[in-house]
Design a protein around this motif. Structure first.
Motif, mmCIF file in Angstrom:
data_model
loop_
_atom_site.group_PDB
_atom_site.id
_atom_site.type_symbol
_atom_site.label_atom_id
_atom_site.label_comp_id
_atom_site.label_asym_id
_atom_site.label_seq_id
_atom_site.Cartn_x
_atom_site.Cartn_y
_atom_site.Cartn_z
ATOM 1 N N GLN A 183 0.840 -1.203 0.000
ATOM 2 C CA GLN A 183 0.000 0.000 0.000
ATOM 3 C C GLN A 183 0.873 1.250 0.000
ATOM 4 O O GLN A 183 1.763 1.392 0.827
ATOM 5 C CB GLN A 183 -0.900 0.017 1.244
ATOM 6 C CG GLN A 183 -1.913 -1.125 1.268
ATOM 7 C CD GLN A 183 -2.925 -0.994 2.402
ATOM 8 O OE1 GLN A 183 -2.609 -0.467 3.460
ATOM 9 N NE2 GLN A 183 -4.140 -1.463 2.157
ATOM 10 N N GLY A 184 0.592 2.147 -0.941
ATOM 11 C CA GLY A 184 1.267 3.441 -0.970
ATOM 12 C C GLY A 184 0.319 4.502 -0.444
ATOM 13 O O GLY A 184 -0.128 4.443 0.697
ATOM 14 N N GLY A 185 -0.031 5.472 -1.323
ATOM 15 C CA GLY A 185 -0.936 6.534 -0.903
ATOM 16 C C GLY A 185 -2.398 6.129 -0.905
ATOM 17 O O GLY A 185 -3.267 6.893 -0.509
ATOM 18 N N LEU A 186 -2.680 4.925 -1.394
ATOM 19 C CA LEU A 186 -4.042 4.361 -1.405
ATOM 20 C C LEU A 186 -5.003 5.178 -2.263
ATOM 21 O O LEU A 186 -6.211 5.176 -2.022
ATOM 22 C CB LEU A 186 -4.566 4.221 0.031
ATOM 23 C CG LEU A 186 -3.849 3.107 0.815
ATOM 24 C CD1 LEU A 186 -4.023 3.280 2.320
ATOM 25 C CD2 LEU A 186 -4.403 1.747 0.388
ATOM 26 N N THR A 187 -4.477 5.857 -3.276
ATOM 27 C CA THR A 187 -5.332 6.672 -4.138
ATOM 28 C C THR A 187 -5.727 5.947 -5.432
ATOM 29 O O THR A 187 -6.410 6.524 -6.269
ATOM 30 C CB THR A 187 -4.613 7.979 -4.522
ATOM 31 O OG1 THR A 187 -3.385 7.642 -5.191
ATOM 32 C CG2 THR A 187 -4.292 8.810 -3.291
ATOM 33 N N GLY A 188 -5.282 4.692 -5.584
ATOM 34 C CA GLY A 188 -5.596 3.940 -6.803
ATOM 35 C C GLY A 188 -7.078 3.718 -6.970
ATOM 36 O O GLY A 188 -7.813 3.576 -5.989
ATOM 37 N N LEU A 189 -7.528 3.708 -8.224
ATOM 38 C CA LEU A 189 -8.954 3.555 -8.516
ATOM 39 C C LEU A 189 -9.301 2.148 -8.979
ATOM 40 O O LEU A 189 -10.450 1.862 -9.263
ATOM 41 C CB LEU A 189 -9.371 4.568 -9.584
ATOM 42 C CG LEU A 189 -9.242 6.044 -9.179
ATOM 43 C CD1 LEU A 189 -9.503 6.948 -10.379
ATOM 44 C CD2 LEU A 189 -10.203 6.374 -8.044
ATOM 45 N N ALA A 190 -8.289 1.278 -9.100
ATOM 46 C CA ALA A 190 -8.549 -0.045 -9.663
ATOM 47 C C ALA A 190 -8.562 -1.147 -8.608
ATOM 48 O O ALA A 190 -8.804 -2.305 -8.916
ATOM 49 C CB ALA A 190 -7.505 -0.364 -10.732
ATOM 50 N N GLY A 191 -8.270 -0.788 -7.366
ATOM 51 C CA GLY A 191 -8.320 -1.801 -6.302
ATOM 52 C C GLY A 191 -7.026 -2.571 -6.105
ATOM 53 O O GLY A 191 -7.009 -3.553 -5.347
ATOM 54 N N GLY A 192 -5.936 -2.125 -6.722
ATOM 55 C CA GLY A 192 -4.668 -2.842 -6.610
ATOM 56 C C GLY A 192 -4.131 -2.902 -5.187
ATOM 57 O O GLY A 192 -3.443 -3.846 -4.814
ATOM 58 N N ALA A 193 -4.448 -1.886 -4.378
ATOM 59 C CA ALA A 193 -3.929 -1.821 -3.005
ATOM 60 C C ALA A 193 -4.968 -2.240 -1.969
ATOM 61 O O ALA A 193 -4.754 -2.101 -0.774
ATOM 62 C CB ALA A 193 -3.450 -0.405 -2.705
ATOM 63 N N ARG A 194 -6.083 -2.742 -2.433
ATOM 64 C CA ARG A 194 -7.128 -3.189 -1.502
ATOM 65 C C ARG A 194 -6.624 -4.416 -0.752
ATOM 66 O O ARG A 194 -6.176 -5.389 -1.360
ATOM 67 C CB ARG A 194 -8.374 -3.552 -2.299
ATOM 68 C CG ARG A 194 -9.575 -3.817 -1.444
ATOM 69 C CD ARG A 194 -10.652 -4.501 -2.276
ATOM 70 N NE ARG A 194 -11.930 -4.416 -1.611
ATOM 71 C CZ ARG A 194 -12.877 -5.341 -1.730
ATOM 72 N NH1 ARG A 194 -12.686 -6.390 -2.506
ATOM 73 N NH2 ARG A 194 -14.016 -5.203 -1.097
ATOM 74 N N PRO A 195 -6.676 -4.397 0.583
ATOM 75 C CA PRO A 195 -6.147 -5.540 1.330
ATOM 76 C C PRO A 195 -6.960 -6.810 1.092
ATOM 77 O O PRO A 195 -8.097 -6.755 0.620
ATOM 78 C CB PRO A 195 -6.228 -5.090 2.782
ATOM 79 C CG PRO A 195 -7.152 -3.940 2.817
ATOM 80 C CD PRO A 195 -7.177 -3.331 1.461
ATOM 81 N N ILE A 196 -6.338 -7.924 1.431
ATOM 82 C CA ILE A 196 -6.987 -9.227 1.288
ATOM 83 C C ILE A 196 -7.332 -9.728 2.683
ATOM 84 O O ILE A 196 -6.487 -9.699 3.578
ATOM 85 C CB ILE A 196 -6.042 -10.194 0.547
ATOM 86 C CG1 ILE A 196 -5.957 -9.755 -0.921
ATOM 87 C CG2 ILE A 196 -6.515 -11.638 0.662
ATOM 88 C CD1 ILE A 196 -4.931 -10.503 -1.728
#
Lengths: 470, 470
Positions: A80-93
């Motif tokens: 996770q970086g700035g958590l500003t992604g719109l595609a869900g790449g940084a969404r935790p599991i």
């Protein structure tokens, strides 16, 4: 491959978390009630999920250690970086680890002779821009979320933004990279040279791979001389052909000074004027609004821009134009373009898209897409705008007032038409989770198979950001 | 992994050659006496080797078929483009197949709206440049071997050349790629869009991998607007610091118009003037000679260049300068820089180098290298020149008149010092065979291990260009 089901992970997770506390210190591992809410989701509107812990290493080696422990215990880990992604790449599991780069911040060095900045992955884009400026340089990467997004995330998603036409995407600005690999190896390739053809250019693998092959910990970024002036004009044109002719004219006359060419369709403009409190920079109504920006390196470049605009007046391309006379004017023009961030207040919840298209086909696509959205979804509103010189269109679509937004139906229409027009389902934001179902629109089975081969070779246990992209 | 010894290959080779004749037609497979001499070696001076056959497929699928048959029969296959490489990457392997792209020639399309050229891999760089020009575009990649080298080879080696400072290397010009993989899969990623973030950017893997991961068969290359004018000046300066200050000044004043900044050390210049029959463009003797080139996009840009030079006259940076007043003058300036190709007539057999260095350290490197070569090798002559704005230095060194050139000793000195100055053993030409012993100077064991992981994943049988790079 380890079993990455929620239950299996939770069973193994406690051991992994305890091991990480031993190795990195208790302050680096937050679990249970201590997990910050912000780490539960990114800007993708997919909703929160609960990781078993948030790991916040203090240095690169701590990131590598986290990946090693995750691989050893068969636990998924999501960077996770700035958590500003719109595609869900940084969404935790759920049941896995969230690996936050938030403590890897700061600029380690600006090398004026080499024209490079050595920066830690968690540093915000804005901090990078400001540090470059303070050192007499220009760092050209720029996007709306500059105050929150991190350089590591920009690299991991190959961010684009406003000045790709002149400076390229994040990929073009990365000279060196340090990456933690899924097995816990810390790979250092902190090259500062513009040219280095010694074997495979490994950094290219990680740029744009959305944290599925390695976690960026540090980078050497290329800096540029600061522009001496910024010129901008906002033009109203009556046809897409005129917008393309304007682009060709700007390219020829301004050459490499041209730094942005943004087109807003009329539907976008009307919503933007409702969303923005600013004075309208252009009166009258036009079919398309074009924001042209150029950056000069000498006083004579301002004259060059003015001369180009004056020549334009002799051709029937542009119906009306406003020219920026100050930095304030330039900002006012961009405010119209950046108003998309405020559309939630005007339109309510909506879907956002970021597609690539052949430049010549963009208007035909917009017409077809608007027509089908309107026909198939009662009350659907859609607006179109984008970096058209880069072949990159953004779309915002929704059914205002609907109790539940018809997101799946909108997705289906937008992406099917992308396929029909030989476009890309993502020009900038990446695939993440949200666009995975549509991967086959823009990638053939052989491409996907090779992506899987690479993923398998570098992350054989599949513990790094599993389920993203592929 | 198949046994790739000469004997084992020769035993299996006859079957493979016969199978290829069946599949591709007899005219596509030359063996025995029919093997052209030109296919026995490249420009690396490593000497000829005899492949069992030269395969010359007529199309992309034929290339893929060749790779499949080679993998099935456990035969090494070495891709060959224009054979102008200096590192031995295209040198055939005894008993293996040479795969020549010479019949995959021609430009398939120039898409004016997208600004792209779709081109077959065997086409020469010069043909690409001319086709772009005829269509009203500019294709900026340019190197001395333009008339012989192929686009596929340029991509496979990530060629650099004269205008990297402005346009980047071959990598930056590739938008789409078609590649035959070692197992015979034909991978098509013929993207035309500037931005495409749909999953891993697979083309990056193959660019610069010297034909060890796949064979480029077709590409979509980016085109640029043609410059409206080319300005050049040749300056004599008395110190390296002055050359760097000149570079900083050119960057600031000319901004993105700056298209080349070449520095020739005095030792290079003296040999170049002996090698070249042209009139000396600059009288007097200087410690460094700097060729500055800018490309304009409007008439006013010529004035910008002149104004910069006039301002320079007020600072004690430049001791003497000649300004190009015609295209003929521009060519004359470049003739001095390109004279290196004629050095064989003046110096006899010699070693050529292509190293990367931090820009600030280039002169210190040159001094240290010259000193050690002169001290340790009796009669050694060395000359230094390069694209210094890119951190790229070329060196030519030899012991004129020696019965055998002390190539190993020269290599040892040049590359050891590259390591001491944190440089790269190849900025442009690649590793091939010649620089493999020095890989560890510029790449750490973890980098090499990851390169091997990738090679193993994509070419598990190891039949594609084995022994090159790694």
């Amino acid at each position: 491959m380890p079993d990455l089901s929620v239950k299996a992970q939770t069973d193994r997770g406690a051991t992994a978390v305890s091991r990480l506390r031993d190795l990195l210190g208790a302050e680096s591992v937050l679990s249970g009630e201590d997990i910050p809410i912000r780490n539960l989701q990114d800007w993708s509107t997919l909703g929160p999920t609960a990781p078993i812990a948030v790991v916040r290493p203090a240095d690169s080696q701590g990131v590598a250690t986290t990946l090693r422990v995750a691989a050893e215990h068969g636990i998924a880990v999501v960077p996770q970086g700035g958590l500003t992604g719109l595609a869900g790449g940084a969404r935790p599991i759920e049941g896995g680890l969230a690996l936050s780069l938030e403590r890897l911040v700061g600029i380690e060095e600006i090398d004026a002779a080499a024209g490079t900045m050595t920066i830690r992955a968690g540093t915000t884009l804005q901090a990078a821009q400001e540090a470059a400026e303070a050192a007499g340089f220009f760092f050209p990467l720029d996007l709306g979320s500059r105050g929150s997004c991190s350089i590591g995330g920009n690299i991991a998603t190959n961010a684009g933004g406003n000045r790709v036409i002149r400076y390229g995407m994040a990929r073009e600005m990365v000279l060196g990279l340090e990456v933690a690999l899924p097995d816990g190896t810390l790979l250092s390739s902190m090259n500062k040279m513009l040219k280095n053809n010694v074997g495979y250019d490994l950094k290219q693998l990680f740029i744009g791979s959305e944290g599925t092959l390695g976690v960026v910990t540090r980078a050497v970024m290329r800096l540029y001389p600061p522009p001496s002036s910024t010129m901008a004009a906002l033009c109203g044109v009556s046809s897409y052909e005129a917008a393309l002719a304007l682009l060709a004219s700007a390219r020829t006359a301004l050459g490499p000074l041209l730094s942005a060419f943004e087109v807003m369709w009329d539907d976008y403009w009307m919503v933007a004027m409702r969303a923005s409190k600013a004075r309208r920079p252009l009166s009258g109504r036009h079919a398309y609004y074009v924001l042209v920006e150029a950056q000069g390196s000498a006083a004579s470049d301002e004259g060059k821009f003015d001369a180009w605009l004056e020549n334009l007046a002799e051709r029937p391309l542009v119906d009306d134009a406003a020219v920026a006379r100050s930095i304030g004017d330039v900002k006012a023009f961009w405010a119209a373009r950046d108003a998309a961030a405020e559309f939630r207040q005007v339109l309510g919840p909506h879907a956002s898209f970021d597609i690539g298209l052949p430049v010549a086909a963009m208007d035909a696509y917009a017409q077809a897409c608007r027509r089908e959205l309107t026909t198939r979804i009662p009350g659907c509103v859609s607006v179109f705008y984008g970096h058209i010189a880069d072949g990159n269109m953004h779309i915002i679509a929704c059914a205002p007032g609907a109790p539940v937004q018809p997101l799946d139906e909108i997705d289906e229409i937008v992406y099917r038409l992308v396929g029909e027009y030989s476009g890309a389902i993502s020009a900038e934001h990446g695939v993440g989770l949200k666009k995975k179902p549509f991967l086959s629109v823009s990638r053939n089975p052989r491409e996907v198979a090779l992506m899987r081969t690479i993923k398998q070779a570098i992350d054989p246990k599949g513990t790094l950001n599993p389920g993203k992209v592929l």
